[in-house]
Each structure stands twice: as structure tokens, then as C-alpha cells.
Design a protein around this motif. Sequence first.
Motif, PDB file in Angstrom:
ATOM      1  N   PRO A  41      35.062  37.743  38.372  1.00  0.00           N
ATOM      2  CA  PRO A  41      33.813  37.429  39.079  1.00  0.00           C
ATOM      3  C   PRO A  41      32.626  38.196  38.516  1.00  0.00           C
ATOM      4  CG  PRO A  41      35.589  37.709  40.637  1.00  0.00           C
ATOM      5  CD  PRO A  41      36.139  38.116  39.298  1.00  0.00           C
ATOM      6  N   GLY A  42      31.550  37.497  38.284  1.00  0.00           N
ATOM      7  CA  GLY A  42      30.324  38.125  37.807  1.00  0.00           C
ATOM      8  C   GLY A  42      30.246  38.290  36.306  1.00  0.00           C
ATOM      9  N   LYS A  43      31.308  37.892  35.604  1.00  0.00           N
ATOM     10  CA  LYS A  43      31.303  38.014  34.140  1.00  0.00           C
ATOM     11  C   LYS A  43      31.523  36.651  33.503  1.00  0.00           C
ATOM     12  CE  LYS A  43      32.751  42.816  33.633  1.00  0.00           C
ATOM     13  NZ  LYS A  43      33.666  43.753  32.908  1.00  0.00           N
ATOM     14  N   GLU A  44      31.139  36.576  32.242  1.00  0.00           N
ATOM     15  CA  GLU A  44      31.332  35.329  31.510  1.00  0.00           C
ATOM     16  C   GLU A  44      32.809  35.145  31.163  1.00  0.00           C
ATOM     17  OE1 GLU A  44      26.952  35.011  29.333  1.00  0.00           O
ATOM     18  OE2 GLU A  44      28.762  35.232  28.135  1.00  0.00           O
ATOM     19  N   ARG A  45      33.160  33.890  30.971  1.00  0.00           N
ATOM     20  CA  ARG A  45      34.519  33.589  30.547  1.00  0.00           C
ATOM     21  C   ARG A  45      34.711  34.105  29.125  1.00  0.00           C
ATOM     22  NH1 ARG A  45      36.686  27.826  32.388  1.00  0.00           N
ATOM     23  NH2 ARG A  45      35.880  28.793  34.298  1.00  0.00           N
TER      24      ARG A  45
END
Length: 126
Positions: A41-45
Motif C-alpha cells: 500500500p502506498g507504493k508503486e508496483r
Amino acid sequence: QVQLVESGGGLVQAGGSLRLSCAASGRTFSISTMGWFRQVPGKEREFVAGIQWSGGGTYYADSVKGRFTISRDNAKTTVYLQMNSVKPEDTAVYYCAADIRIWAGVSTTPGDYHYWGQGTQVTVSS
């Protein structure tokens, strides 16, 4: 269309192992590369590992090199991610993805992959 279904996620202790599977169906002949990505959550893939569907060449993110192994079973159109020596920072939702472009490499860019699975949660406890 290509359908991808992941399985094998769960809770594992740090230092343990887990194997993820991704079953591909539909127009699987169009697949050139399969990849595993992960997202918190909150980060790029982020890219984890990829494998060329015909030649079997592999590529890994530095963070998992030497610990994770990607493989594929052409007969069953399934790709696996063997995760060994897992760490708490490996906790994420893991997605498999299919690249259908006609080229010979393994892309680390999520936007280059056309089809995605629904994701499977991996939680590593310390």
C-alpha cells in the motif's frame, strides 16, 4: 484474451519458503514473457522476476536475486515463483502478468504487461 490466476500466498515466518503459482489460460500462445510483480500500500508496483515463455531466459530484481526462482511449465501453462529465505520486506500482494509483445526480452515495466492476475497476499512475519 489471457486469463491469469495466482495461488499459493499466505503467512510465512522470516527465513521460510513459499511457492506461488500462476495458471494461464485462453490465448496463451500469444504470451512472450511472464512476470511476477509485487505491491505494498502506498507504493508503486515493482518488478520481482520474469521469464521468457519460449526460451526460458530469466531476470530478477536485485532485491530477490539468489532467494527467489521463477520457472515455467509449458505443458501446463503455469509459472511459479519459489520464494526462499523470505524477509519481512517481501510482504506484499504478488501479481503475475503476461507480456504479449513480439520481442525477446524481459521487461521490468508494469505498463508493458497486458494481462494481470488478481493478486495473492504474501505476509512474512519476523
